[in-house]
Enzyme design. Structure first.
Site, PDB file in Angstrom:
ATOM      1  N   ASP A 304     -12.951   1.981   5.587  1.00  0.00           N
ATOM      2  CA  ASP A 304     -12.210   1.314   4.368  1.00  0.00           C
ATOM      3  C   ASP A 304     -10.906   0.403   5.129  1.00  0.00           C
ATOM      4  OD1 ASP A 304     -11.913  -0.178   2.040  1.00  0.00           O
ATOM      5  OD2 ASP A 304     -13.006   1.534   0.956  1.00  0.00           O
ATOM      6  N   TRP A 305     -10.863  -0.153   4.736  1.00  0.00           N
ATOM      7  CA  TRP A 305      -8.969  -1.576   4.174  1.00  0.00           C
ATOM      8  C   TRP A 305      -7.854  -0.478   4.496  1.00  0.00           C
ATOM      9  CZ3 TRP A 305     -13.393  -3.207   5.777  1.00  0.00           C
ATOM     10  CH2 TRP A 305     -13.268  -3.947   6.781  1.00  0.00           C
TER      11      TRP A 305
END
Ligand code: NAG
Ligand code: NAG
Ligand code: NAG
Ligand code: NAG
Ligand code: NAG
Ligand code: NAG
Ligand code: NAG
Ligand code: NAG
Ligand code: NAG
Ligand code: NAG
Length: 881
Positions: A304-305
């Site tokens: 995920d970012w």
């Protein structure tokens, strides 16, 4: 029989004084986190995560063989730098999509575009906004799930996106307050599993890679990332830990991911928070053992970012791609990129691990046919301007960046259809509905009926609750091309009959509301609750909801209108369960509908149901309980470990949603699986066919091959310096080095990246296969059909309609839920006609997870099947012999 594989596996554990991927806790030994609840005898604290290394290399299991042979041919041509380019994002706002990796210009392989969201193409224009996952869950319709996936995939494909960042099975929906539950499907793992699989196959049939996310335990927004929480005034060092025992992980949260892997999902995204005190993107138990070992995942795992917290550790724990690539957004620094080049050169990350990452990425690309469907990226995520910077953050490369390609095709029809097919009819006294449209005076009430005064996209990422709830907030949203409001659609309906229509969308206008309610022959009140992702605060709700009651003065509005109009119809748009007091028994509230988060055609969809063009057939994909406490779970709203990682113990085990209410013998207002029709159905004639009572479940045994490598590389660090004549884009992540001295090149003080290497993690020799593994989705025999159950469904009313018969199983053990959903089908039936509901019961459906043998088994407890129209209306039952 069961012990042998376990012993093999246990010896491959290397006890360490360090928690896997984390330095804070002592690792107590190779024991699996056992059930923490409800069996007190089995209680072992699930606050540690046992290491599992090496990371399984993809081999082309299942139907991946041909994609793997194409991928290995491709990867064999690549240089070290080219390989690393594929694994590492170029940095936040470095290119045009929300995430892009490096390109391979030499082979004409453009940078891959990872683009949100699970409801369409985010951050662009001329795209559709599809109904949310929770609406697909309410349809209980495999065909619509597939069709929506295919249509969304087609829109991504036409924009040049390679990976659609969805669908979602994490959050699953442990607590109804969870801000992003609507992005996923349902707190029931089987309903979610069936629909995520259909969605994935739909997306990938359009030649786009799907991304099952967020793996795993991402059940609340609060405290998922410490920097984000600091912005809201909560100061602590590490993300929260979701502490989940092994049984709960298998029987609940991992279940739909098994279906996703079995459906061939090309990518998976690991989540922000920790699981058992090890970050999900470097948790070797989750990634190496469960996802790649047991579930046999052949695609690639991306972070995920900014969910990556280490370079070497995350690589050895099985992460394959870092997104968006930089350590901190726009820092120009990366745990991978140049650090990966160094880690390969200094021998810390073995070549086979890098080759496996790259093979997985390219295999997924071939698996969905990107070699035939890929087109140039024709949009930009950071601006809708036609001309702008190609490298947005660096303000470089002014050019044509938005071609404004209209990718919507005929998807509005499908969106409208799903909107009505996901509208659950909860109450309908004396056939109040359908309306005729010829009512003398129709009044519509509520902010949720009308427009957002700022326009449908007026709040960034839908981060407000103004006007009707067509879409909830966060990265799981998309820009509307238009939003048909209920007010508009109902007005059109009434005006076409030359009727009287008036509306008040200010729910606080008490006097005006009362005046209009007293005149109306039918009052339709629209109310909502909203929620979303944790980076946006709406009215004090930091992603997660603070309460389960209506927003925007909704309860006062409903009370005001229903006190004066004895034909009040209530429509609820919501991201999840809502407390609705005594509306179910209020005689003036003649009908109640739940319409979820329906997307751009909202008004048309609800009008189709209200005016009878569509006979409702949806079912609640969660429980509407009487009180918040009835759910038995809640979120953590205040950090509970000082500046240490907040701890969330999933001590309720598998008892979420209806399983919790069933166990507590609590009566729901509307139960899971409930939903009415304008016609009626009867159930009869249950039959159980014993398809296979002789086969014995065989644990998978044997060994993998040795880890393959593809091509070689030079050990001279001078070969990896930036090309002399290259123009560097500022802040952009490249895999090249500035210095030949590796430590200087890494630009750290003594490689202080909290990376550590657990012995065994670099070992590329053949490894034992896992008993519960063997194929994508796990041991293939888990999917053997053991029984077939049939029942007759008869339409006893006077209208054609569709029913969703449901099959539940009681596994029979003292720690099992009363019943668990195991099958369903949407069946259309003409009046006075019957049809047959058929469900295959697979081995997995009647198995429990055994923490000692690390495998599924069928307990000796008596198993009972139930068939009916909801989790509380189960007229048919039989014992499985
Ligand atoms: C790596 O990716 C960057 C960004 O796409 C590109 O500029 C560079 O040429 C690539 N390097 C190689 C060796 O392909
Ligand atoms: C190798 O390089 C990586 C990445 O920069 C670094 O984290 C690690 O500490 C280095 N290991 C050794 C033994 O030099
Ligand atoms: C429904 O209609 C019947 C017959 O007209 C009436 O007796 C009954 O009171 C009505 N029920 C409600 C809840 O209005
Ligand atoms: C629109 O949303 C903003 C942000 O939540 C809020 O401050 C404002 O009051 C809302 N306006 C209306 C008319 O609801
Ligand atoms: C619940 O939250 C909503 C949204 O913030 C708010 O409008 C409402 O007043 C709250 N309900 C209660 C009972 O506090
Ligand atoms: C129902 O509506 C009537 C007006 O039609 C009103 O007199 C009555 O008090 C209302 N009942 C309730 C429970 O609000
Ligand atoms: C509802 O109210 C209308 C007009 O106010 C009245 O004619 C009708 O009888 C009422 N119906 C019931 C069931 O009370
Ligand atoms: C950069 O330099 C290399 C050799 O040093 C040369 O082969 C290449 O053509 C040059 N590229 C550009 C864009 O000038
Ligand atoms: C290399 O040096 C350039 C120019 O100083 C700088 O912009 C870049 O961030 C450096 N890259 C790395 C990987 O250290
Ligand atoms: C290498 O990774 C460390 C964190 O582990 C980071 O501080 C450093 O800036 C990275 N180096 C480069 C060149 O990105």
């Amino acid at each position: 029989m069961w012990l042998a594989p376990f012993l093999l596996l246990a010896t491959s554990f290397v006890p360490s004084m360090q928690q896997d991927g984390n330095t804070s806790t002592t690792y107590p030994g190779a024991t699996y986190p056992n059930a923490v609840s409800p069996d007190p005898d089995a209680a072992v604290d699930a606050t540690f995560s046992p290491p599992y290394y090496p990371s399984p290399w993809g081999t082309g299991l299942g139907d991946w063989a041909s994609a793997y042979s194409k991928a290995t041919a491709f990867v064999s041509q690549l240089t070290l730098i080219e390989k690393i380019n594929l694994t590492t994002g170029v940095g936040w706002e470095g290119e045009r999509c929300v995430g892009q990796n490096g390109a391979i210009p030499r082979l004409g392989f453009r940078s891959m575009c990872m683009q949100d969201s699970p409801v369409g193409v985010r951050d662009t224009d001329f795209n559709s906004v599809f109904p949310a996952g929770v609406n697909i869950a309410a349809t209980f319709d495999r065909g619509l799930a597939y069709a929506r996936g295919q249509a969304m995939g087609a829109e991504h494909q036409m924009k040049g996106s390679d990976v659609q960042l969805g669908p979602v099975a994490g959050p699953l929906g442990r607590s109804p307050e969870g801000g992003r539950n609507w992005e996923g499907f349902s707190p029931d793992p089987v309903l979610t599993g069936v629909l995520i699989a259909q969605t994935i196959q739909g997306i990938q049939s359009s030649g786009v890679i799907a991304c099952a996310k967020h793996f795993i335990g991402n059940e609340q927004e609060h405290f998922r990332q410490s920097p984000e929480s600091a912005g809201f005034g909560f100061i602590f060092n590490d993300s929260l830990s979701s502490n989940i025992d092994d049984v709960t992980l298998h029987e609940l949260y991992l279940w739909p991911f098994a279906d996703a892997v079995r459906a061939g999902v090309g990518s998976v995204m690991c989540s922000y928070q920790q699981v058992n005190n090890s970050y999900a993107c470097q948790n070797s138990h989750l990634i190496n053992y469960l996802l790649k070992g047991e579930l046999g995942f052949q695609g690639f795992l991306m972070s995920d970012w900014a969910a990556q917290h280490s370079g070497v550790s995350s690589a050895l724990a099985g992460l394959d791609m870092t997104m968006p690539g930089d350590t901190v957004f726009d820092s120009g620094r990366s745990y991978w990129g140049p650090n990966m080049t160094i880690a390969i050169l200094n021998g810390t990350i073995p070549q086979w691990r890098l080759d496996d990452m790259v093979t997985r990425i390219i295999a997924a690309w071939y698996y969905v046919g990107r070699d035939e469907t890929s087109i140039p990226i024709n949009f930009d995520s950071w601006t809708l301007d036609t001309y702008g910077y190609e490298y947005f953050y660096a303000d470089m490369g002014f050019t044509l960046i938005n071609e404004h390609v209209d990718v919507r095709q005929e998807h509005a029809d499908l969106i409208r259809e799903i909107g009505s097919a996901s509208t659950v009819l909860l109450k309908n006294i004396n056939n109040t509905l359908p309306l005729t449209g010829k009512e003398k005076f129709t009044a519509v009430f509520g902010d949720d009926a009308g427009d957002n005064p700022y326009g449908p996209n007026g709040c960034s990422d839908r981060g407000c609750d103004n006007g009707t709830l067509g879409m909830a907030w966060g990265s799981g949203s998309a820009n509307f091309p238009y939003l048909v409001t209920p007010e508009t659609a109902i007005q059109n309906e009434i005006l076409s009959n030359n009727g009287v229509f008036q509306s008040i969308t200010d729910g606080f206008a008490g006097m005006q509301v009362q005046a209009l309610a007293g005149q109306a022959s039918v009052a339709i009140v629209f109310v909502n609750v909203d929620s979303g992702e944790g980076y946006i605060d709406v009215d004090g709700n930091i992603g997660d909801r603070n309460n389960l009651t209506l927003w925007k003065n909704g309860d006062v509005l409903v009370t005001n209108v229903s006190a004066l109009c004895n034909n009040t119809i209530l429509v609820i748009h919501s991201t999840g369960p809502v407390l609705i007091g005594n509306y179910s028994s209020n005689p003036n509230i003649t009908a109640i509908l739940w319409a979820g988060v329906p997307g751009e055609q909202s008004g048309n969809s609800i009008a189709d149901v209200l005016y009878g063009r569509v006979n409702p057939s949806a079912k609640l994909p969660f429980t509407m309980a009487e009180t918040r406490e009835d759910y038995g779970t809640d979120l953590l709203y205040i950090p509970n470990e000082g500046t240490g990682a907040p701890q969330v113990n999933f001590s309720e085990g598998v008892f979420i949603d209806y399983r919790a209410l069933d166990r507590a013998n609590a009566t729901p207002v509307y139960e899971f699986g409930f939903g009415l029709s304008y016609t009626s159905f009867s159930y009869s004639n249950l039959e159980v066919l014993n398809v296979d009572n002789t086969s014995v479940y065989t644990p998978t045994t044997g060994f993998t091959t040795a880890a393959p490598t593809f091509g070689g590389f030079s050990n001279d660090s001078a070969d990896y310096l930036f090309p002399a004549n290259m123009t560097q884009v500022p802040y952009y992540i490249y895999p090249y080095l500035n210095y030949t001295d590796l430590e200087t090149a890494a630009n750290t003080t003594g490689y202080g990246d909290n990376s550590f290497v657990i012995p065994g993690s670099q070992d590329g020799s053949p490894q034992p296969l896992l008993a519960a593994g063997g194929a994508p989705g796990g041991n293939p025999e888990l999917y053997d059909v053991l029984y077939q159950v049939t029942a007759t469904i008869t339409n006893t009313g006077s209208l054609p309609g569709a029913e969703v018969p449901q099959l539940y199983v009681s596994l029979g053990g003292p720690y099992d839920p009363n019943i668990v959903l195991r099958g369903f089908e949407k069946l259309s039936v003409q009046p006075s006609m019957s049809t047959t509901f058929t469900v295959d019961i697979l081995r997995r459906d009647i198995s429990n997870w055994d923490t000692v043998s690390q495998n599924w088994f069928i307990s000796n407890y008596t198993k009972t099947v139930y068939v009916g129209s909801s989790s509380r209306t189960l007229p048919l039952s039989a014992t499985l012999s």
